[in-house]
Write an enzyme that holds these catalytic residues in place. Structure first.
Site, mmCIF file in Angstrom:
data_model
loop_
_atom_site.group_PDB
_atom_site.id
_atom_site.type_symbol
_atom_site.label_atom_id
_atom_site.label_comp_id
_atom_site.label_asym_id
_atom_site.label_seq_id
_atom_site.Cartn_x
_atom_site.Cartn_y
_atom_site.Cartn_z
ATOM 1 C CB THR B 46 -16.215 30.267 -19.125
ATOM 2 O OG1 THR B 46 -16.898 31.513 -19.326
ATOM 3 C CG2 THR B 46 -16.667 29.657 -17.804
ATOM 4 C CD GLU B 47 -14.584 36.995 -19.695
ATOM 5 O OE1 GLU B 47 -13.570 37.151 -20.379
ATOM 6 O OE2 GLU B 47 -15.559 37.770 -19.728
ATOM 7 C CG ASN B 48 -18.294 33.243 -16.437
ATOM 8 O OD1 ASN B 48 -17.630 32.769 -17.355
ATOM 9 N ND2 ASN B 48 -19.546 32.917 -16.240
#
Lengths: 218, 211, 211, 218
Positions: B46-48
């Site tokens: 997940t990009e976060n």
């Protein structure tokens, strides 16, 4: 040297009008809500805010926007289900927006913190977000030149600090905190708990004390 | 007969090689996770700032510090790792993700992707990590309906919406067919229900090749 | 009377502001650590990836995984942090260190530093982190003898050795005097023993200013 | 997917002649000596080696150099008290040297791993090591353009791995391992211990499994 502040108001007392303020968080995860509330009380205005989003609901960054304190947002993803404050200001022409791809936003701050004068990124080449920027083909691939992005102040949320100012984060609330801590002149971290120096594992410190000017438990 | 969204998600999940590192975009692509076999060893990014993201938690186990790119609560699987946004996007841009799955407004025959902005004058643009994913992932899969609500095709000779990335899409999953975008042109990989390649050729303003 | 190396190191230590983050170069600058007052709160950085480095360990506590930039064993103080080389040099190049202390072959009146290469044809050049430190630290202090073994001055109008950095040195500590390199020229900050500014002016091919 | 190799010879079996090999370590701290010994046995030659130093004493990288397997060294600090193997080869004209400032060496590999096509660095401007490179003044400061540095193979030393390939390091032996792990096509990590997946703290993982192809306990 890191100062452990007595309260959030002390921690943001000197933020000047017109400052570039880096604000951590991805949505509400990692957003330093108490520091932003203190900044609202403090009164600084005409701010440029750099943050991944442009506020959620009516608290935190959204509350700062609602007070009309922000002249310009630099972010990657303003439009969300609960971004009604920003949406209203933007549609009314009352706030500027510089939209930056999320990775470029992070990397531009990393460049500022790491003394890099500019970097060639493949992200956004051939799109509106690269319009007007220098491009270059390197080894058969196209890149766009991106500039460092510095803040006067960074407000970040971390999990724990030691009294020297070393920081650890918690899960995906880490997000933009570490890179913003490298990219601002004054770095203020809101944490859940301040522990004695020596209590954080030196192998697991994410933001070393050198980057942190003020810590406040909130 | 056309595929449901769940069936499309299952199809994408089936095509992801075992052991891949995968990013699922917000919206419909998130559903792919429900169809990945645990034994398959696919690791979700997940990009976060996380690898080895798990499914949504039970209502009483929601942790506000643990969310996905859509800000929805998720969980942590054994072997997870957290990192900051600069490191997360270095991973994406650096070509380390095997597959990303994205939604789209339009995809061109040459693999251009438009999925971040309608270009409408009153629209508030938001790009997030879409450009980084489109540019960085080794394989970019798109999940979309083949036709917009007004009936116009979304697989087009040239995108009319603002671009997310140039020549980046490898495969397009739709409710009626799957297309591979190759240097030789658009290849119909498979069709569903009563749809035939001839019908697709009639409906799309594109030369199509059979697999 | 001239200062010993230990006296020079003590002098440098005295001038480092409380709470500074400091990198000490290999060789003579390393001795500065022995003269820092623990209550002064100076934090030592080592380029190989650590903040809050402590002194050399007892012989039976040497840890091969814990060394300084000179590959000598060191120790860890409370509040230490480890990071990788890319992060360590980002910190250096990004201007986060308050002071670095380096040795030198030559320093020019304009603050150019030469300390990595004699330029001799058979010399094996080695630069390490010297250029990063010279470029990145907010204040660059040099410790050196004022004269080379052949009697020639090492504080010169223009460096003849290959440069490490341009206009980067702020202050030069020598056995006979300390110099500040300012936009207005070379300022004699202090002299030691019987040395007078007039003697320095005679010995150096440079205009000197008194403080 | 990360493979847990039975021994170091299996881990380096496919290194091709002419490869660019990134080798971790700062002096001996973090140097993957057992992997290098296996590479010596494996026989690959005409190598370009990227490492901070050019070997210490007669073991590890120095032993590889002594066998004549390395055509070119890219490093920051070859000359040391115990670098007699490299010194002899260099003086005899039997090895090429590309000298790179240490921070630029790390950042060039970081750029390769992070998809950056090039970056403007202030380090080395006006020196021999910037000769022939493009320079640019940005906001009143001078910079030199540096290119990414990629490896075919990285051999690194870490402390522990889990079975998925997540890595943690120990003290200053961390140094170049994490950045090299991002910058090579095939990444091989020598560790002291392989633990079950789930035994490493997800907050303290330094190199996530995505970067690691092979792990071997040695």
């Amino acid at each position: 040297m890191t100062t452990i502040c007595a309260d959030v108001d002390e921690a943001v007392a000197d933020v000047a009008d017109g400052s570039v303020v880096l604000i951590g968080g991805f949505g509400m995860a990692g957003m330093p809500v108490q520091l932003i509330d203190a900044l609202i009380r403090q009164g600084a205005t005409d701010l440029t805010v750099v943050s991944n989003n442009a506020g959620n609901g009516d608290t935190g960054l959204a509350a700062l926007l609602a007070r009309g304190r922000v002249r310009k947002m630099i972010c990657s993803f303003p439009r969300q289900a609960d971004s009604h404050v920003f949406d209203g200001l933007y549609r009314a022409g009352r706030i500027e927006l510089e939209l930056v791809p999320q990775g470029t936003l992070a990397e531009r701050m990393r460049a500022a913190g790491a003394g890099i004068g500019g970097f060639f990124s493949p992200t956004g080449v051939g799109t509106q977000l690269a319009a007007g920027k220098e491009t270059r083909e390197i080894d058969g691939r196209h890149y766009v030149l991106e500039a460092p992005l510095r803040g006067d102040v960074a407000l970040i949320g971390a999990h724990r600090a030691d009294r020297m100012g070393n920081l650890v984060y918690r899960k995906t609330a880490r997000n933009f905190g570490p890179v913003m801590a490298t990219a601002a002149t004054t770095v203020v971290a809101q944490v859940v708990q301040v522990v004695e120096t020596g209590e954080l594992d030196p192998e697991a410190v994410v933001t070393p004390s050198i980057y942190v000017d003020r810590v406040v438990a909130a | 007969m056309t595929l449901s969204k769940a069936e499309m998600a299952a199809l994408v999940a089936r095509d992801i090689p075992a052991g891949s590192f995968v990013n699922l975009g917000i919206g419909q692509p998130t559903m792919v996770a429900d169809h990945l076999d645990a034994g398959h060893g696919v690791v979700l990014h997940t990009e976060n700032g996380m690898l080895n993201m798990g499914p949504a938690p039970a209502a009483d186990e929601v942790d506000p510090d643990l969310t996905n790119a859509g800000k929805q609560p998720v969980t942590e699987l054994a072997g997870a790792a957290y990192f900051d946004s600069a490191a997360s996007f270095a991973m994406m841009r650096g070509g380390h993700l095997d597959v990303c799955v994205l939604g789209a407004f339009q995809v061109s025959a040459g693999g251009d992707l438009a999925n971040w902005h309608t270009g409408a004058p009153d629209a508030i643009p938001a790009v997030g990590g879409a450009m980084d994913l489109a540019t960085g992932a080794k394989s970019v899969f798109v999940m979309m309906t083949l036709f917009a609500k007004d009936g116009s095709p979304k697989l087009v000779p040239t995108c009319t919406y603002p671009l997310t990335g140039v020549g980046c899409v490898d495969r397009v999953y739709t409710e009626v067919a799957v297309f591979d975008l190759t240097p030789e042109g658009v290849v119909v990989r498979e069709t569903f229900g009563t749809t035939t390649p001839e019908q697709l050729a009639d409906a799309l303003d594109l030369p199509l090749r059979l697999r």
